[in-house]
Design an enzyme around this catalytic site. Structure first.
Site, PDB file in Angstrom:
ATOM      1  N   ASP A 183       0.841  -1.190   0.000  1.00 44.46           N
ATOM      2  CA  ASP A 183       0.000   0.000   0.000  1.00 44.46           C
ATOM      3  C   ASP A 183       0.881   1.247   0.000  1.00 44.46           C
ATOM      4  O   ASP A 183       1.577   1.522   0.973  1.00 44.46           O
ATOM      5  CB  ASP A 183      -0.911  -0.012   1.230  1.00 44.46           C
ATOM      6  CG  ASP A 183      -2.034   1.010   1.134  1.00 44.46           C
ATOM      7  OD1 ASP A 183      -1.947   1.904   0.272  1.00 44.46           O
ATOM      8  OD2 ASP A 183      -2.992   0.914   1.923  1.00 44.46           O
ATOM      9  N   HIS A 185      -0.427   4.242  -0.200  1.00 41.61           N
ATOM     10  CA  HIS A 185      -1.214   5.230   0.558  1.00 41.61           C
ATOM     11  C   HIS A 185      -1.174   6.630  -0.042  1.00 41.61           C
ATOM     12  O   HIS A 185      -1.392   7.622   0.666  1.00 41.61           O
ATOM     13  CB  HIS A 185      -0.729   5.305   2.011  1.00 41.61           C
ATOM     14  CG  HIS A 185      -1.461   4.394   2.938  1.00 41.61           C
ATOM     15  ND1 HIS A 185      -2.831   4.400   3.073  1.00 41.61           N
ATOM     16  CD2 HIS A 185      -1.012   3.447   3.793  1.00 41.61           C
ATOM     17  CE1 HIS A 185      -3.187   3.488   3.969  1.00 41.61           C
ATOM     18  NE2 HIS A 185      -2.111   2.888   4.408  1.00 41.61           N
ATOM     19  N   GLU A 209      -1.052  -0.606  -4.155  1.00 33.18           N
ATOM     20  CA  GLU A 209      -2.262   0.167  -3.908  1.00 33.18           C
ATOM     21  C   GLU A 209      -1.983   1.656  -3.791  1.00 33.18           C
ATOM     22  O   GLU A 209      -1.020   2.068  -3.147  1.00 33.18           O
ATOM     23  CB  GLU A 209      -2.902  -0.341  -2.611  1.00 33.18           C
ATOM     24  CG  GLU A 209      -4.160   0.373  -2.186  1.00 33.18           C
ATOM     25  CD  GLU A 209      -4.769  -0.256  -0.954  1.00 33.18           C
ATOM     26  OE1 GLU A 209      -5.527   0.457  -0.259  1.00 33.18           O
ATOM     27  OE2 GLU A 209      -4.509  -1.439  -0.664  1.00 33.18           O
ATOM     28  N   GLU A 235     -10.140   3.327  -2.630  1.00 31.41           N
ATOM     29  CA  GLU A 235     -10.699   3.555  -1.298  1.00 31.41           C
ATOM     30  C   GLU A 235     -11.148   4.999  -1.100  1.00 31.41           C
ATOM     31  O   GLU A 235     -11.999   5.264  -0.253  1.00 31.41           O
ATOM     32  CB  GLU A 235      -9.688   3.179  -0.219  1.00 31.41           C
ATOM     33  CG  GLU A 235      -8.483   4.106  -0.131  1.00 31.41           C
ATOM     34  CD  GLU A 235      -7.472   3.630   0.896  1.00 31.41           C
ATOM     35  OE1 GLU A 235      -7.407   4.227   1.990  1.00 31.41           O
ATOM     36  OE2 GLU A 235      -6.748   2.648   0.608  1.00 31.41           O
ATOM     37  N   ASP A 257     -14.984   1.173  -0.961  1.00 34.07           N
ATOM     38  CA  ASP A 257     -15.189   0.966   0.468  1.00 34.07           C
ATOM     39  C   ASP A 257     -16.683   1.039   0.760  1.00 34.07           C
ATOM     40  O   ASP A 257     -17.340   2.027   0.437  1.00 34.07           O
ATOM     41  CB  ASP A 257     -14.433   2.044   1.253  1.00 34.07           C
ATOM     42  CG  ASP A 257     -14.418   1.784   2.741  1.00 34.07           C
ATOM     43  OD1 ASP A 257     -15.509   1.599   3.329  1.00 34.07           O
ATOM     44  OD2 ASP A 257     -13.320   1.782   3.340  1.00 34.07           O
ATOM     45  N   HIS A 284     -12.187  -2.297   0.150  1.00 32.64           N
ATOM     46  CA  HIS A 284     -11.378  -1.682   1.210  1.00 32.64           C
ATOM     47  C   HIS A 284     -12.161  -1.749   2.514  1.00 32.64           C
ATOM     48  O   HIS A 284     -13.337  -1.418   2.556  1.00 32.64           O
ATOM     49  CB  HIS A 284     -11.110  -0.227   0.811  1.00 32.64           C
ATOM     50  CG  HIS A 284     -10.344   0.558   1.808  1.00 32.64           C
ATOM     51  ND1 HIS A 284     -10.943   1.462   2.664  1.00 32.64           N
ATOM     52  CD2 HIS A 284      -9.009   0.617   2.084  1.00 32.64           C
ATOM     53  CE1 HIS A 284     -10.022   2.028   3.417  1.00 32.64           C
ATOM     54  NE2 HIS A 284      -8.844   1.542   3.086  1.00 32.64           N
TER      55      HIS A 284
END
Length: 381
Positions: A183, A185, A209, A235, A257, A284
């Site tokens: 991830d 982020h 991700e 997400e 999500d 997510h």
């Protein structure tokens, strides 16, 4: 069956639940939250509840349309998350009223178990190999970790070596028969992502991700074209219109999500849209029990489902755990890294209402960290 009351509960570690009650005594639960903005979303839920109270509970689609399109200003994380939780609760009511799980209302199950992955942190890489090995011992076949902590705008050799070192440690602990995802982020600039992704390829991650922030979705096409690692995102995309540019860019995995992207009603449509791009979804879900339960209902009814995120034991959970708020923990028991199909009506779980009411307001709203570069400038995370 008429909606008579909507309540909200801010509970540790950083979650918000909503409870929708009907005149027939059937209650539905949802999880409307933006991490770090629970109080803001709580206000939005109560504003939207004015549109629901006194109305027929089973008009789910009509309620969704009015909540999302009945005002001049639409969308965004706060409103979409408030809608998501209320939508989950309405589907929960519908399933309970009809005596079937929500996935049956969505067309029935297309699988008998759902593969899940577990988080192993990674902001600080010490003992990462041990953390991965512990999840393997627990039966998981996949894990996810952060690619880095704070990241400079253009990665140094040391920065890249640290990211690669995490991947190497994970692969060594997992062996060739299990998976790990990385991830980013959104902590990386597009240039950093282009530098780092080729170095991860030898370790064959399941996906990378959010290599860039969602506001730079227009750059994803170039990253996909040059990346030997499958790219995932979603997400922080809250609707079909939000995810469409990412799908057109060729992302390999979409990650809506259930507590942010308009709930069950919108995520099932997002999944169908993704299917037309031959793109699987991996919902997510680093959140609480209702969000996970809603995610699983989607997972069991969605042909192009890949893998499910879940937060049991995640490093963010400080002061409470997902299982603290459910009566029957067996619903979330893992079997060789998989979750069995829930058969109880509605979302398939019984929320421990006493525990939720006791926990409401026990801790202040969770906030994310404020990071800075060595020169003092703000560092995105």
């Amino acid at each position: 069956m008429i909606i008579t009351r909507v309540e909200t509960f801010a509970i540790p570690p950083r979650w918000l639940l909503c409870r929708v009650e009907t005149d027939e005594g059937i209650v539905g639960w949802g999880e409307p939250v933006v991490e770090g903005r629970a109080a803001t979303v709580r206000t939005a839920v109560h504003e939207l509840s004015e549109l629901l109270i006194g109305k027929e509970a089973l008009r789910i689609e009509d309620h969704w349309q009015i909540m999302t399109k009945g005002s001049f200003y639409r969308g965004g994380p706060v409103l979409s998350s408030a809608v998501a939780g209320l939508d989950q609760a309405l589907w929960d009511i519908a399933g309970k009223a009809l005596g079937v799980p929500v996935h049956v209302l969505l067309g029935g199950p297309v699988r008998d178990r759902v593969r899940a992955y577990s988080w192993v942190g990674g902001d600080e890489p010490d003992r990462l190999g041990e953390a991965v090995a512990a999840q393997v011992e627990a039966g998981f076949t996949a894990v996810k970790m952060n690619a880095s902590g704070r990241m400079t705008r253009l990665a140094t050799v040391r920065d890249i070596d640290a990211v690669v070192g995490r991947a190497a440690a994970a692969r060594e602990a997992l062996g060739p028969d299990r998976d790990f995802a990385v991830d980013f982020h959104g902590r990386f600039t597009a240039a950093n992502a282009r530098k780092v992704l080729p170095h991860l390829a030898p370790f064959n991650p399941l996906f990378a991700e959010e290599p860039v922030l969602p506001e730079y979705t227009h750059l994803l096409g170039d990253l996909v074209a040059c990346s030997p690692v499958p790219i995932a995102t979603g997400e922080r995309l809250y609707s079909r219109t939000d995810v469409l540019p990412a799908l057109r860019a060729g992302v390999a995995v979409l990650q809506p999500d259930l507590s942010h992207a308009g709930g069950i009603s919108e995520v099932r449509r997002i999944a169908s849209l993704a299917e037309t791009f031959d793109t699987p979804i991996a919902p997510h879900c680093p959140l609480g029990p209702v969000s996970l339960a809603a995610s699983l209902q989607i997972a069991f009814a969605t042909p192009n489902f890949l893998i499910q995120e879940q937060s049991i034991g995640i490093h963010y959970n400080d002061g409470a755990e997902l299982l603290d708020y459910v009566v029957d923990r067996e619903v979330f028991r893992f079997h060789d890294g998989h979750l069995a199909r829930p058969t109880a009506p509605g979302l398939g779980i019984e929320v421990d209402e006493r525990a939720v009411r006791a926990a409401d307001g026990r801790v202040p709203d969770w906030r994310g960290p404020i990071w800075r570069h060595p020169d003092g400038s703000f560092a995105e995370w």
